[in-house]
Design an enzyme around this catalytic site. Sequence first.
Site, PDB file in Angstrom:
ATOM      1  N   ASN A 209       0.842  -1.200   0.000  1.00 45.66           N
ATOM      2  CA  ASN A 209       0.000   0.000   0.000  1.00 45.66           C
ATOM      3  C   ASN A 209       0.872   1.241   0.000  1.00 45.66           C
ATOM      4  O   ASN A 209       2.102   1.153  -0.017  1.00 45.66           O
ATOM      5  CB  ASN A 209      -0.934  -0.028   1.209  1.00 45.66           C
ATOM      6  CG  ASN A 209      -0.147  -0.160   2.496  1.00 45.66           C
ATOM      7  OD1 ASN A 209       0.582   0.735   2.879  1.00 45.66           O
ATOM      8  ND2 ASN A 209      -0.265  -1.313   3.148  1.00 45.66           N
ATOM      9  N   ASP A 278      -4.711  -6.319   4.937  1.00 49.31           N
ATOM     10  CA  ASP A 278      -5.763  -7.156   5.513  1.00 49.31           C
ATOM     11  C   ASP A 278      -5.770  -8.545   4.878  1.00 49.31           C
ATOM     12  O   ASP A 278      -6.244  -9.502   5.472  1.00 49.31           O
ATOM     13  CB  ASP A 278      -7.130  -6.494   5.305  1.00 49.31           C
ATOM     14  CG  ASP A 278      -7.283  -5.250   6.176  1.00 49.31           C
ATOM     15  OD1 ASP A 278      -6.742  -5.257   7.294  1.00 49.31           O
ATOM     16  OD2 ASP A 278      -7.918  -4.274   5.724  1.00 49.31           O
ATOM     17  N   LYS A 288       8.686 -17.284 -10.487  1.00 44.09           N
ATOM     18  CA  LYS A 288       8.019 -16.086 -11.009  1.00 44.09           C
ATOM     19  C   LYS A 288       6.799 -16.492 -11.855  1.00 44.09           C
ATOM     20  O   LYS A 288       6.911 -17.371 -12.718  1.00 44.09           O
ATOM     21  CB  LYS A 288       9.027 -15.313 -11.860  1.00 44.09           C
ATOM     22  CG  LYS A 288       8.537 -13.970 -12.280  1.00 44.09           C
ATOM     23  CD  LYS A 288       9.571 -13.244 -13.107  1.00 44.09           C
ATOM     24  CE  LYS A 288       8.872 -12.151 -13.884  1.00 44.09           C
ATOM     25  NZ  LYS A 288       9.640 -11.705 -15.024  1.00 44.09           N
ATOM     26  N   PHE A 323      -4.546   3.594  14.355  1.00 44.23           N
ATOM     27  CA  PHE A 323      -4.727   4.587  13.304  1.00 44.23           C
ATOM     28  C   PHE A 323      -5.786   4.049  12.352  1.00 44.23           C
ATOM     29  O   PHE A 323      -5.932   2.832  12.215  1.00 44.23           O
ATOM     30  CB  PHE A 323      -3.420   4.793  12.528  1.00 44.23           C
ATOM     31  CG  PHE A 323      -2.545   5.846  13.137  1.00 44.23           C
ATOM     32  CD1 PHE A 323      -1.858   5.591  14.318  1.00 44.23           C
ATOM     33  CD2 PHE A 323      -2.407   7.092  12.541  1.00 44.23           C
ATOM     34  CE1 PHE A 323      -1.051   6.560  14.898  1.00 44.23           C
ATOM     35  CE2 PHE A 323      -1.602   8.071  13.109  1.00 44.23           C
ATOM     36  CZ  PHE A 323      -0.921   7.803  14.287  1.00 44.23           C
ATOM     37  N   LYS A 337     -14.031   0.909  14.851  1.00 47.40           N
ATOM     38  CA  LYS A 337     -12.695   0.325  15.077  1.00 47.40           C
ATOM     39  C   LYS A 337     -12.250   0.501  16.517  1.00 47.40           C
ATOM     40  O   LYS A 337     -11.665  -0.392  17.126  1.00 47.40           O
ATOM     41  CB  LYS A 337     -11.668   0.974  14.143  1.00 47.40           C
ATOM     42  CG  LYS A 337     -11.748   0.454  12.740  1.00 47.40           C
ATOM     43  CD  LYS A 337     -10.771   1.129  11.800  1.00 47.40           C
ATOM     44  CE  LYS A 337     -11.192   0.809  10.372  1.00 47.40           C
ATOM     45  NZ  LYS A 337     -10.411   1.509   9.370  1.00 47.40           N
ATOM     46  N   LYS A 341     -11.667  -2.952  18.556  1.00 45.36           N
ATOM     47  CA  LYS A 341     -10.278  -3.303  18.864  1.00 45.36           C
ATOM     48  C   LYS A 341      -9.880  -2.914  20.292  1.00 45.36           C
ATOM     49  O   LYS A 341      -8.715  -3.018  20.650  1.00 45.36           O
ATOM     50  CB  LYS A 341      -9.346  -2.678  17.825  1.00 45.36           C
ATOM     51  CG  LYS A 341      -9.687  -3.097  16.390  1.00 45.36           C
ATOM     52  CD  LYS A 341      -8.602  -2.775  15.385  1.00 45.36           C
ATOM     53  CE  LYS A 341      -9.082  -3.063  13.954  1.00 45.36           C
ATOM     54  NZ  LYS A 341      -8.015  -3.027  12.960  1.00 45.36           N
TER      55      LYS A 341
HETATM   56  N1  CTP Z   1      -4.330  -3.226  11.776  1.00 43.63           N
HETATM   57  C1  CTP Z   1      -3.693  -4.320  12.312  1.00 43.63           C
HETATM   58  N2  CTP Z   1      -3.747  -5.533  11.667  1.00 43.63           N
HETATM   59  C2  CTP Z   1      -4.411  -5.676  10.509  1.00 43.63           C
HETATM   60  C3  CTP Z   1      -5.068  -4.557   9.953  1.00 43.63           C
HETATM   61  C4  CTP Z   1      -5.005  -3.343  10.602  1.00 43.63           C
HETATM   62  O1  CTP Z   1      -3.085  -4.191  13.362  1.00 43.63           O
HETATM   63  N3  CTP Z   1      -4.422  -6.842   9.908  1.00 43.63           N
HETATM   64  C5  CTP Z   1      -4.287  -1.954  12.479  1.00 43.63           C
HETATM   65  C6  CTP Z   1      -3.546  -0.838  11.781  1.00 43.63           C
HETATM   66  O2  CTP Z   1      -2.182  -0.813  12.159  1.00 43.63           O
HETATM   67  C7  CTP Z   1      -4.275   0.401  12.266  1.00 43.63           C
HETATM   68  C8  CTP Z   1      -5.672  -0.085  12.530  1.00 43.63           C
HETATM   69  O3  CTP Z   1      -5.583  -1.499  12.634  1.00 43.63           O
HETATM   70  O4  CTP Z   1      -3.752   0.903  13.462  1.00 43.63           O
HETATM   71  C9  CTP Z   1      -6.697   0.263  11.522  1.00 43.63           C
HETATM   72  O5  CTP Z   1      -6.309  -0.154  10.253  1.00 43.63           O
HETATM   73  P1  CTP Z   1      -7.319  -0.073   9.016  1.00 43.63           P
HETATM   74  O6  CTP Z   1      -6.744  -0.844   7.875  1.00 43.63           O
HETATM   75  O7  CTP Z   1      -7.749   1.325   8.786  1.00 43.63           O
HETATM   76  O8  CTP Z   1      -8.566  -0.837   9.600  1.00 43.63           O
HETATM   77  P2  CTP Z   1      -9.115  -2.263   9.438  1.00 43.63           P
HETATM   78  O9  CTP Z   1      -9.517  -2.719  10.779  1.00 43.63           O
HETATM   79  O10 CTP Z   1      -8.206  -3.142   8.672  1.00 43.63           O
HETATM   80  O11 CTP Z   1     -10.440  -1.982   8.633  1.00 43.63           O
HETATM   81  P3  CTP Z   1     -10.682  -1.685   7.071  1.00 43.63           P
HETATM   82  O12 CTP Z   1      -9.443  -2.085   6.355  1.00 43.63           O
HETATM   83  O13 CTP Z   1     -11.853  -2.514   6.762  1.00 43.63           O
HETATM   84  O14 CTP Z   1     -10.979  -0.220   7.009  1.00 43.63           O
END
Ligand code: CTP
Length: 406
Positions: A209, A278, A288, A323, A337, A341
Amino acid sequence: MLGGKRIILGVTGGIAAYKACELASALSRRGALVDVVMTRAAQEFVRPLTFAALTGRPVHTSLFHTPGGDFVPHIRLASEADLAVIAPATANFLAKLAWGLADDLLSTLLLALRCPVLLCPAMNTAMLMHPAVRANLQRLREMGYHIMEPAAGHLACGAQGPGRLPEPEEILERIADLLAPQKDYRGVKVLVTAGGTREPLDPVRFISNRSSGKMGYALARAAARRGAAVTLVSAPTALKPPKGVEFVSVETAREMYREVVSRFPLQDVVIKAAAVADYRPRVVAAQKIKKKEGTLILELEKNPDILFELGRQKLPHQVLVGFAAETADLEANAREKLEKKNLDLLVANDVTRPGAGFGWDTNEVKIFYPDGRVQPLPLMPKEELAHRLLDIVREIRTLKTTRAEG
Ligand code: CTP
């Protein structure tokens, strides 16, 4: 941290004076008000006009012929300064300061200063190693001057060895350290995650990302400056690890999960600024992947949610900060969130706004608290935001300890 600070940059007559130009420019760019004071010899190397243009302020070169009818420039400059840095500091200048000589503006000013002074000697290696110079440096150290030992490398005189002025970025770091607020995080263990994880598809490709890691690195640096014992668990970034932090390099979400969860019980504060993928490719090809006719369908499977797991394990004294990067429905997603969490704080940014989120040096966020409060913060440099967040985390820690004691 440098915004609005008054910094005296003393430039003495060495070839490294040209590097002082970069330092003046870097300080000004970060919002410091830089008053450059040059010795006569320094002006043989660089013109005062260069510094005036870089700082947007008059340059001081004389005790007697001063801009704007300022008759006691050394006293006025001394009383206003937050910090003075002498870069480069020649052997002659060090000797004068060590023995209290005051025969020009800079040496006179130094005797009137009451703020921290950082000396950055730069000279030929043989001169630097001369017993008189060593003794003067030792004497200055004992007087309370901060000294940045010169770096080793190729010198202007053709020699190789210690004597180089450190790079402006390094001097800047030391200045920021000296200007840091009180060490209010001493004895506190802080773990920060940063960067965007990489999920491999085959030996040469990955899914990732746009995270640059800047926010996480700024947080780790700020916490270390305030005295915390910092662990930075970082996915790949283009940034240099901050000095004085334990640096753990990871690549995938699962690696980050292992490194973070195993360390969690020992931490007081965990700030998850990393952008964790995610999903990961279900199969990682050993070779490859070759192109073929038609479309290629990738199958992805869920990664563990690190923050969710931390929220589940959280002990009452631990502070957990997440975040959220959002492109729509910021408030609703942020609240969800925070609750799901089990966080103490959620820092949400709308990454579609200019100046906020991925890649920028600035950020504009809203802070969500478990009691429903929302605090919008204005657009500011990530470094400043890091300190604001640490201020808030410190307040939460105080509340938790008083609650535990009560
Ligand atoms: N985070 C994490 N582990 C994951 C995904 C996210 O620890 N597998 C943490 C990130 O470091 C961040 C927070 O969760 O502090 C929110 O991340 P974000 O990607 O915005 O939220 P998600 O819970 O993954 O929700 P979505 O992607 O559906 O918005």
